[in-house]
Scaffold this active site. Structure first.
Site, mmCIF file in Angstrom:
data_model
loop_
_atom_site.group_PDB
_atom_site.id
_atom_site.type_symbol
_atom_site.label_atom_id
_atom_site.label_comp_id
_atom_site.label_asym_id
_atom_site.label_seq_id
_atom_site.Cartn_x
_atom_site.Cartn_y
_atom_site.Cartn_z
ATOM 1 N N ALA A 4 139.459 82.754 94.765
ATOM 2 C CA ALA A 4 138.093 82.812 93.727
ATOM 3 C C ALA A 4 138.277 82.535 92.766
ATOM 4 O O ALA A 4 137.509 81.924 91.889
ATOM 5 C CB ALA A 4 137.576 84.204 94.036
ATOM 6 N N TYR A 5 139.454 82.720 91.971
ATOM 7 C CA TYR A 5 139.876 82.180 91.315
ATOM 8 C C TYR A 5 139.964 80.826 90.377
ATOM 9 O O TYR A 5 139.854 80.260 89.967
ATOM 10 C CB TYR A 5 141.103 83.456 90.250
#
Length: 199
Positions: A121-122
């Site tokens: 997600a980062y």
């Protein structure tokens, strides 16, 4: 001078904008720093992050960063690199698509970073932010310059103190780009102080 801001709260952003307008008249430079991962991990001696960070130092190359961060799908890469067709609305759609694909286990088939590679997600948020930088730069030429800066491998809590650059050395890139003369680069991704490719 300190002023609280909750970036997830539009009324808080409006309050800060009002404060700046009345106190200073305008904002000259804004550095938006994503300083946390937004998740909590319990690490052990054999964690993925330890393996990824092992042996990394200030000589980490842009190529290594790209391999760790960006997408595998050519179609998605092409779309995110085509600044003329990108829009804020499309980036919102892609962010929602990422969440759906994450929930449905379809990340790799769509070309997103693979879930098993850590911090997916980062990584996706960074790529979408890079694309958004170019959308904003195009939208606000010539009144604003909008750029992204990767500060390098900085020794912070986020890197578990494994970086080789001090916080001051890491700040050199954002400060250099922010203080560049009028008419300078816009819509550019910098690795420290040097322009680099987005994807």
């Amino acid at each position: 001078m300190f002023h609280q801001l909750d970036v997830a709260d539009p009324s808080s952003a409006a309050c800060l904008a009002d404060f700046i307008k009345h106190k200073f008249g305008k904002l000259d430079i804004l550095i938006n720093n994503a300083g946390i991962l937004g998740v909590t991990y319990q690490f052990d001696d054999d964690s993925d992050l330890d393996k990824q960070l092992e042996g990394k130092n200030a000589n980490v190359t842009m190529e290594w960063w790209v391999q760790q961060t960006f997408f595998s799908g050519d179609e998605l890469k092409e779309e995110l690199n085509d600044v003329d067709k990108l829009s804020e609305e499309r980036l919102d759609e892609l962010a929602e698509l990422f969440v759906d694909d994450f929930k449905n286990g379809e990340l790799e088939s769509r070309g997103w970073p693979a879930k098993g590679n850590g911090f997916v997600a980062y990584k996706a948020s960074k790529v979408l932010l890079h694309a958004y930088t170019r959308v904003l730069a195009r939208k606000h030429v010539p009144s604003l310059r909008v750029n992204c800066v990767h500060p390098g491998y900085v020794k912070t809590e986020m890197t578990r103190g494994t970086g080789d650059l001090t916080v001051e050395e890491g700040a050199a890139g954002p400060v250099t780009v922010a203080l560049s003369p009028p008419g300078g680069a816009t819509g550019v991704f910098f690795f420290r102080t040097e322009p680099a490719s987005f994807v």
